[in-house]
Scaffold this active site. Structure first.
Site, PDB file in Angstrom:
ATOM      1  N   ASP A 170      37.976  12.731  61.930  1.00 38.97           N
ATOM      2  CA  ASP A 170      38.757  12.761  60.683  1.00 38.97           C
ATOM      3  C   ASP A 170      38.690  11.408  59.986  1.00 38.97           C
ATOM      4  O   ASP A 170      39.028  10.385  60.570  1.00 38.97           O
ATOM      5  CB  ASP A 170      40.215  13.129  60.984  1.00 38.97           C
ATOM      6  CG  ASP A 170      40.326  14.494  61.654  1.00 38.97           C
ATOM      7  OD1 ASP A 170      39.567  15.411  61.279  1.00 38.97           O
ATOM      8  OD2 ASP A 170      41.178  14.637  62.552  1.00 38.97           O
ATOM      9  N   ASP A 203      34.319   8.749  65.324  1.00 44.60           N
ATOM     10  CA  ASP A 203      35.578   9.431  65.072  1.00 44.60           C
ATOM     11  C   ASP A 203      35.283  10.610  64.135  1.00 44.60           C
ATOM     12  O   ASP A 203      34.243  10.611  63.466  1.00 44.60           O
ATOM     13  CB  ASP A 203      36.536   8.429  64.412  1.00 44.60           C
ATOM     14  CG  ASP A 203      37.862   9.052  64.048  1.00 44.60           C
ATOM     15  OD1 ASP A 203      38.358   9.892  64.813  1.00 44.60           O
ATOM     16  OD2 ASP A 203      38.392   8.679  62.983  1.00 44.60           O
TER      17      ASP A 203
END
Ligand SMILES: [Mg+2]
Length: 173
Positions: free
Chosen positions: A11, A9
């Site tokens: 953020d 991922d």
């Protein structure tokens, strides 16, 4: 032979979330970007894992973040961490198959990059990441942050070293 992947991922893993109006958001411009100090991901490449960014960016469709800026920031991480691919979901509808917790980005990567998802891992920071991984048979690793203390996943880590142990030995111990 199919490849193993380490899905990452963006953020909350590569860069901090931006707290605004009572909620966490993605950075909208370079001025809002605070990079986490992240060690090299080379050990994972050496183990044969494909490094694949998978990021929801619904503010693109909402017109709040430009597609260009998302691509620029992704390109920065792509270059600095020698990633193999980056998948972005720009859509805001939770029904969209590409938007985590739906597994569309993982399934697309599987098809395009010949991956064995049952031998692949995801590193994320929210329930959307964990559920998306679970929805397609990928083992989930949560990077501990203040806001995800109660999030259940296959593993929880605070360092690249711990992730390396999981990928090498199947456990942190
Ligand atoms: Mg995140």
């Amino acid at each position: 032979m199919s490849h193993r992947a380490l899905f990452l991922d963006r953020d909350g893993i590569f860069n901090e979330l931006v707290y605004r109006d009572g909620a966490f958001h993605s950075p909208r411009n370079w001025g809002e970007v605070k990079h986490f100090h992240l060690e090299s991901l080379k050990p994972f490449k050496d183990l044969g894992f494909k490094l694949i960014l998978v990021t929801n960016q619904p503010d693109i469709e909402r017109g709040i973040i430009s597609h260009g800026f998302v691509e620029e920031l992704n390109a920065f991480y792509f270059k600095n961490f020698e990633l193999d691919a980056a998948y972005v979901c720009p859509f805001s509808s939770n029904e969209h198959p590409l938007k985590k917790p739906n597994p569309g980005m993982f399934l697309l990567a599987k098809k395009e990059m010949d991956l064995d998802l049952s031998k692949s891992f995801l590193v994320g920071d929210t329930d959307k990441d964990v559920i998306a991984a679970r929805n397609c048979g990928v083992t989930s690793i949560v990077w501990e942050r203040d806001y995800n203390k109660n999030l259940k996943s296959d593993f929880r880590v605070t360092s690249i070293k711990e992730i390396e142990k999981i990928l090498r030995n199947g456990s942190i111990d």
